[in-house]
Structure formats: structure tokens, C-alpha cells
Design a protein around this motif. Structure first.
Motif, mmCIF file in Angstrom:
data_model
loop_
_atom_site.group_PDB
_atom_site.id
_atom_site.type_symbol
_atom_site.label_atom_id
_atom_site.label_comp_id
_atom_site.label_asym_id
_atom_site.label_seq_id
_atom_site.Cartn_x
_atom_site.Cartn_y
_atom_site.Cartn_z
ATOM 1 N N GLY A 33 77.544 -25.376 40.258
ATOM 2 C CA GLY A 33 77.903 -24.127 40.933
ATOM 3 C C GLY A 33 78.936 -23.339 40.148
ATOM 4 N N THR A 34 79.899 -24.042 39.588
ATOM 5 C CA THR A 34 80.914 -23.374 38.772
ATOM 6 C C THR A 34 80.274 -22.779 37.523
ATOM 7 N N SER A 35 79.351 -23.505 36.924
ATOM 8 C CA SER A 35 78.648 -22.998 35.751
ATOM 9 C C SER A 35 77.896 -21.713 36.096
ATOM 10 N N LYS A 36 77.187 -21.720 37.198
ATOM 11 C CA LYS A 36 76.431 -20.540 37.624
ATOM 12 C C LYS A 36 77.366 -19.372 37.923
ATOM 13 N N SER A 37 78.467 -19.666 38.580
ATOM 14 C CA SER A 37 79.439 -18.631 38.912
ATOM 15 C C SER A 37 80.046 -18.012 37.648
ATOM 16 N N GLN A 38 80.413 -18.867 36.681
ATOM 17 C CA GLN A 38 81.005 -18.375 35.434
ATOM 18 C C GLN A 38 80.006 -17.497 34.670
ATOM 19 N N LEU A 39 78.735 -17.885 34.668
ATOM 20 C CA LEU A 39 77.707 -17.081 34.004
ATOM 21 C C LEU A 39 77.550 -15.737 34.703
ATOM 22 N N PHE A 40 77.493 -15.744 36.021
ATOM 23 C CA PHE A 40 77.359 -14.510 36.781
ATOM 24 C C PHE A 40 78.525 -13.571 36.475
ATOM 25 N N LYS A 41 79.733 -14.124 36.497
ATOM 26 C CA LYS A 41 80.926 -13.314 36.241
ATOM 27 C C LYS A 41 80.966 -12.837 34.792
ATOM 28 N N ALA A 42 80.502 -13.672 33.859
ATOM 29 C CA ALA A 42 80.464 -13.256 32.450
ATOM 30 C C ALA A 42 79.527 -12.077 32.268
ATOM 31 N N ARG A 43 78.375 -12.130 32.908
ATOM 32 C CA ARG A 43 77.416 -11.015 32.803
ATOM 33 C C ARG A 43 78.007 -9.735 33.373
ATOM 34 N N LYS A 44 78.657 -9.847 34.522
ATOM 35 C CA LYS A 44 79.272 -8.657 35.116
ATOM 36 C C LYS A 44 80.378 -8.113 34.216
ATOM 37 N N TYR A 45 81.181 -8.998 33.667
ATOM 38 C CA TYR A 45 82.265 -8.595 32.764
ATOM 39 C C TYR A 45 81.691 -7.878 31.538
ATOM 40 N N LEU A 46 80.619 -8.435 30.974
ATOM 41 C CA LEU A 46 79.991 -7.812 29.807
ATOM 42 C C LEU A 46 79.425 -6.441 30.157
ATOM 43 N N GLN A 47 78.813 -6.326 31.316
ATOM 44 C CA GLN A 47 78.271 -5.039 31.730
ATOM 45 C C GLN A 47 79.377 -4.003 31.876
ATOM 46 N N GLU A 48 80.471 -4.380 32.523
ATOM 47 C CA GLU A 48 81.595 -3.465 32.694
ATOM 48 C C GLU A 48 82.199 -3.080 31.337
ATOM 49 N N SER A 49 82.351 -4.055 30.468
ATOM 50 C CA SER A 49 82.919 -3.793 29.140
ATOM 51 C C SER A 49 81.996 -2.887 28.327
ATOM 52 N N TYR A 50 80.711 -3.091 28.477
ATOM 53 C CA TYR A 50 79.729 -2.272 27.764
ATOM 54 C C TYR A 50 79.820 -0.810 28.213
ATOM 55 N N ILE A 51 79.951 -0.616 29.516
ATOM 56 C CA ILE A 51 80.072 0.750 30.050
ATOM 57 C C ILE A 51 81.343 1.400 29.529
ATOM 58 N N LYS A 52 82.455 0.689 29.571
ATOM 59 C CA LYS A 52 83.730 1.228 29.081
ATOM 60 C C LYS A 52 83.639 1.572 27.603
ATOM 61 N N MET A 53 83.008 0.684 26.812
ATOM 62 C CA MET A 53 82.860 0.930 25.373
ATOM 63 C C MET A 53 82.073 2.219 25.130
ATOM 64 N N ASN A 54 81.011 2.420 25.881
ATOM 65 C CA ASN A 54 80.200 3.628 25.717
ATOM 66 C C ASN A 54 80.928 4.873 26.188
ATOM 67 N N GLU A 55 81.738 4.751 27.240
ATOM 68 C CA GLU A 55 82.533 5.887 27.700
ATOM 69 C C GLU A 55 83.527 6.302 26.629
ATOM 70 N N ILE A 56 84.144 5.329 25.979
ATOM 71 C CA ILE A 56 85.100 5.622 24.907
ATOM 72 C C ILE A 56 84.387 6.288 23.731
ATOM 73 N N LYS A 57 83.210 5.775 23.371
ATOM 74 C CA LYS A 57 82.445 6.363 22.268
ATOM 75 C C LYS A 57 82.038 7.794 22.603
ATOM 76 N N ASP A 58 81.585 8.020 23.839
ATOM 77 C CA ASP A 58 81.158 9.356 24.254
ATOM 78 C C ASP A 58 82.329 10.327 24.268
ATOM 79 N N ALA A 59 83.496 9.872 24.663
ATOM 80 C CA ALA A 59 84.683 10.722 24.734
ATOM 81 C C ALA A 59 85.166 11.119 23.343
ATOM 82 N N SER A 60 84.900 10.270 22.357
ATOM 83 C CA SER A 60 85.375 10.568 21.000
ATOM 84 C C SER A 60 84.423 11.471 20.230
ATOM 85 N N LYS A 61 83.281 11.775 20.804
ATOM 86 C CA LYS A 61 82.304 12.655 20.116
ATOM 87 C C LYS A 61 82.668 14.111 20.226
#
Length: 186
Positions: free
Chosen positions: A158-186
Motif C-alpha cells: 500500500g505504501t508503494s502504491k501510495s508513493q507511486l501515486f504521489k510521485a505521478r501527481k508531483y511530476l504532473q504538477e512540476s511539469y505544468i510549472k516548468m511549462n508555465e515558466i517556459k511560456d512566461a519567458s517567451k
């Protein structure tokens, strides 16, 4: 015919390397070290530490070569040794810290990764908390099942599944932030 020839050539190299033939060991090292450095780099941010771990892993490969019985992929066998070497290093460095944070899922995170470089993806993975990163790498990249991950990391499934779920969400959020920063610098 080529596949059989290449397989026979690799089998012959393995036999020679297991008898301490330095040229055969060098040939195997040259063949597999680039990929295995990539494997170590997935677990350890610092390239120098990753190189050290790769070399430690190859030392284990060559000292245990007689244990490889030509059942399954030789590259997979080496890869497993590299992953275990990295996990051992990380356990000794710090006890594995599993993150407890919750992240809000954002539907905009489903954007395509087509225009994202491998380096940017690696940077996002590197930013994951250590527990997330370990479970994510073992599951999504190495293909381990949650039951295997729980045994390797001494955690519950269960902890393994939870950590994977949270990692995916973290990556998705980080990906969005990275793209927002890239878009703002254009």
C-alpha cells in the motif's frame, strides 16, 4: 542468423570474462557501461556518484559472473545488479524517507510530453522526494511490481502504491510549472 551469431559471441565473451580474461571483461564493460550509467543516474543525481556506483556494480558483475546461467537477458541481469547497488548506497547514505505530502491533481497535467527533452524529464524526476523517486523508478522504469518493491524497500504494498501515486501527481504538477515558466519567458 545474425541474432544467433551475436548471442553466441556474447556467450563466449561471458565465458572468457568469468575466467578473468581482461579483454573480454573490457568488451562487456564497453558494451554495457553507457546504459548502466544511465540506470545509476536515474537513482543518483550526481553524475560522479552514479559513475562510482556503476563501477561498483561492474565489480559485482565480474566477481559473480559464474552465477549467470544464461537464463534470461544478460543485460537484465546486469541492470538488476546496478539497481541493487544503487539501493544499497541510498540505504547506507540515509534511511529511505517516504514523503507524506499530498498534492492536488490538476487536469492540465495531461499535456503531451512530445516537446519535452529527456534532460527536462530527468530534472523533474531528480526533484522528486527520495521515497517517491525510488518507487517511481522501480515501478515505472525498471518494471518491478508493488509486491517486489515492498520487499526491496521493506515497506508495505500500500505504501508503494501510495508513493507511486504521489510521485505521478508531483511530476504532473512540476511539469505544468516548468511549462508555465517556459511560456512566461517567451
Amino acid at each position: 542468423m545474425k541474432i544467433i551469431h551475436l548471442h553466441n559471441q556474447q556467450t563466449e565473451l561471458i565465458k572468457k570474462a568469468s575466467k578473468d580474461d581482461r579483454e573480454a571483461q573490457q568488451a562487456l564493460f564497453e558494451q554495457f557501461s553507457p546504459k548502466m550509467l544511465g540506470v545509476c543516474r536515474q537513482y543518483v543525481k550526481d553524475i560522479h556518484h552514479a559513475e562510482d556506483l556503476m563501477l561498483q556494480g561492474f565489480f559485482k558483475v565480474f566477481t559473480n559472473l559464474n552465477k549467470f546461467k544464461n537464463k534470461g537477458s544478460f543485460e537484465g541481469w546486469i541492470r538488476r545488479i546496478m539497481v541493487n547497488t544503487c539501493l544499497t548506497y541510498l540505504r547506507k547514505k540515509n534511511p529511505i524517507q517516504l514523503a507524506e505530502e499530498d498534492f492536488v491533481f490538476n487536469d492540465a497535467a495531461t499535456e503531451s510530453l512530445e516537446n519535452t527533452s529527456v534532460e527536462d524529464i530527468q530534472k523533474l524526476i531528480d526533484q522528486l522526494p527520495e521515497g517517491y523517486k525510488l518507487v517511481f523508478n522501480l515501478y515505472a522504469i525498471e518494471g518491478y511490481k508493488h509486491s517486489e518493491i515492498s520487499k526491496k524497500l521493506n515497506i508495505s504494498e500500500g505504501t508503494s502504491k501510495s508513493q507511486l501515486f504521489k510521485a505521478r501527481k508531483y511530476l504532473q504538477e512540476s511539469y505544468i510549472k516548468m511549462n508555465e515558466i517556459k511560456d512566461a519567458s517567451k
